[in-house]
Write a protein that holds these residues in place. Sequence first.
Motif, PDB file in Angstrom:
ATOM      1  N   GLY A   1      -8.785 -13.439 -18.820  1.00 51.93           N
ATOM      2  CA  GLY A   1      -9.301 -12.827 -17.600  1.00 51.93           C
ATOM      3  C   GLY A   1     -10.248 -11.675 -17.852  1.00 51.93           C
ATOM      4  N   LYS A   2     -10.669 -11.514 -19.094  1.00 53.53           N
ATOM      5  CA  LYS A   2     -11.617 -10.467 -19.464  1.00 53.53           C
ATOM      6  C   LYS A   2     -12.972 -11.123 -19.717  1.00 53.53           C
ATOM      7  CE  LYS A   2      -7.795  -8.155 -21.857  1.00 53.53           C
ATOM      8  NZ  LYS A   2      -7.288  -7.717 -23.188  1.00 53.53           N
ATOM      9  N   TRP A   3     -13.989 -10.297 -19.907  1.00 51.29           N
ATOM     10  CA  TRP A   3     -15.322 -10.798 -20.241  1.00 51.29           C
ATOM     11  C   TRP A   3     -15.740 -11.920 -19.277  1.00 51.29           C
ATOM     12  CZ3 TRP A   3     -16.228 -11.259 -26.263  1.00 51.29           C
ATOM     13  CH2 TRP A   3     -16.027 -10.004 -26.841  1.00 51.29           C
ATOM     14  N   LEU A   4     -15.827 -11.592 -18.003  1.00 50.06           N
ATOM     15  CA  LEU A   4     -16.284 -12.556 -17.007  1.00 50.06           C
ATOM     16  C   LEU A   4     -17.567 -12.051 -16.351  1.00 50.06           C
ATOM     17  CD1 LEU A   4     -12.860 -13.470 -15.347  1.00 50.06           C
ATOM     18  CD2 LEU A   4     -14.134 -14.782 -17.053  1.00 50.06           C
ATOM     19  N   PRO A   5     -18.677 -12.116 -17.061  1.00 49.32           N
ATOM     20  CA  PRO A   5     -19.950 -11.628 -16.523  1.00 49.32           C
ATOM     21  C   PRO A   5     -20.500 -12.588 -15.466  1.00 49.32           C
ATOM     22  CG  PRO A   5     -20.325 -12.718 -18.604  1.00 49.32           C
ATOM     23  CD  PRO A   5     -18.836 -12.707 -18.402  1.00 49.32           C
ATOM     24  N   GLU A   6     -21.571 -12.190 -14.842  1.00 55.39           N
ATOM     25  CA  GLU A   6     -22.238 -13.082 -13.893  1.00 55.39           C
ATOM     26  C   GLU A   6     -22.916 -14.241 -14.614  1.00 55.39           C
ATOM     27  OE1 GLU A   6     -24.509 -10.993 -10.733  1.00 55.39           O
ATOM     28  OE2 GLU A   6     -23.693  -9.170 -11.662  1.00 55.39           O
ATOM     29  N   ALA A   7     -23.352 -13.983 -15.826  1.00 57.86           N
ATOM     30  CA  ALA A   7     -24.002 -15.038 -16.608  1.00 57.86           C
ATOM     31  C   ALA A   7     -23.823 -14.787 -18.096  1.00 57.86           C
ATOM     32  CB  ALA A   7     -25.490 -15.116 -16.266  1.00 57.86           C
ATOM     33  N   TRP A   8     -23.667 -15.886 -18.834  1.00 58.27           N
ATOM     34  CA  TRP A   8     -23.645 -15.834 -20.287  1.00 58.27           C
ATOM     35  C   TRP A   8     -25.028 -16.219 -20.805  1.00 58.27           C
ATOM     36  CZ3 TRP A   8     -19.957 -13.960 -23.377  1.00 58.27           C
ATOM     37  CH2 TRP A   8     -18.639 -13.866 -22.884  1.00 58.27           C
ATOM     38  N   ILE A   9     -25.448 -15.557 -21.863  1.00 55.64           N
ATOM     39  CA  ILE A   9     -26.694 -15.943 -22.536  1.00 55.64           C
ATOM     40  C   ILE A   9     -26.308 -16.596 -23.859  1.00 55.64           C
ATOM     41  CG2 ILE A   9     -28.896 -15.188 -23.462  1.00 55.64           C
ATOM     42  CD1 ILE A   9     -28.732 -12.740 -21.687  1.00 55.64           C
TER      43      ILE A   9
END
Length: 291
Positions: free
Chosen positions: A44-52
């Motif tokens: 449930g961590k590291w949930l950005p709007e977008a991954w590059i």
Amino acid sequence: MLISEIEMISPSTLEECLLILSTEGTELRLIAGGTDAVVRMKEGKWLPEAWININRIKELRHITEKDGAIHIGPLTTHSDICRSTLLQKKADVLVEAAREVGAVQMQNMGTIGGNIGTASPAGDTIPALYVLNAAVELQSVNGTRIIPINQFFTGPGRTILKQNEMITNIIIQPQADNEIGIFQKLGPRKAQSISIVNVAISLKMGKDRQCLEGKIAFGSVAPTIIRAKKCEALLTIQPLTDDIIENIAKVAWKEVMPITDVRATARYRRDMSSALLERGLYRLMRRWESK
């Protein structure tokens, strides 16, 4: 937010990636091998709007020697490091550390840039980079800056990396012919788990067992990697006999600053720091005498 709902962007060049990172108002995260990212997302961590996804940027995967230094691209995998004849000859301590990063499948996927960027105090390659006087090259659309590795980390999981920057190069100083290094790790299961304690050692040797210069870096015993300066100062006073090595190892017990957590007590980590340093120095002396 579900993992499946996170957008994935896959630039094919460094320039394109830096332009994406410069976008304001959007939470972005880089992903390469994903060995850490997948675990953090499931937690449930590291949930950005977008991954590059930077895996397609070929210019970021290389091991080259230039202008008296060795340059390692952030997408270089741990397996790449293990197979490199250049690093085997001139950065043996980093090769040994890369061999301890999880199972073979993780070594094939995990990257040195990811290991640095995660900024775990238990990261296996990071102590090796400390004793190799590494520097980290950071780039953004605004320019490039080069930061000594010991100034890059500010705490567990924290670095000086800005939102619009990414690691584009790791620069290390090659070991001389009279330099030898070793990496020692203690984990619950060999090569399968996070280090309880790890240590990287690099020694520049003179005649017999006389150490001319030595560097020692411990991991998983403080908020960031630490250089054992008191132990290092003792390395060059007199030849490294077995008795001297034992005394230096005792100093390490007081120099590290571990905590107690679910994996080990602070006292156990102190004991193991001393034991790993002692064993590492013994092994280095045997290796040096057999050269």
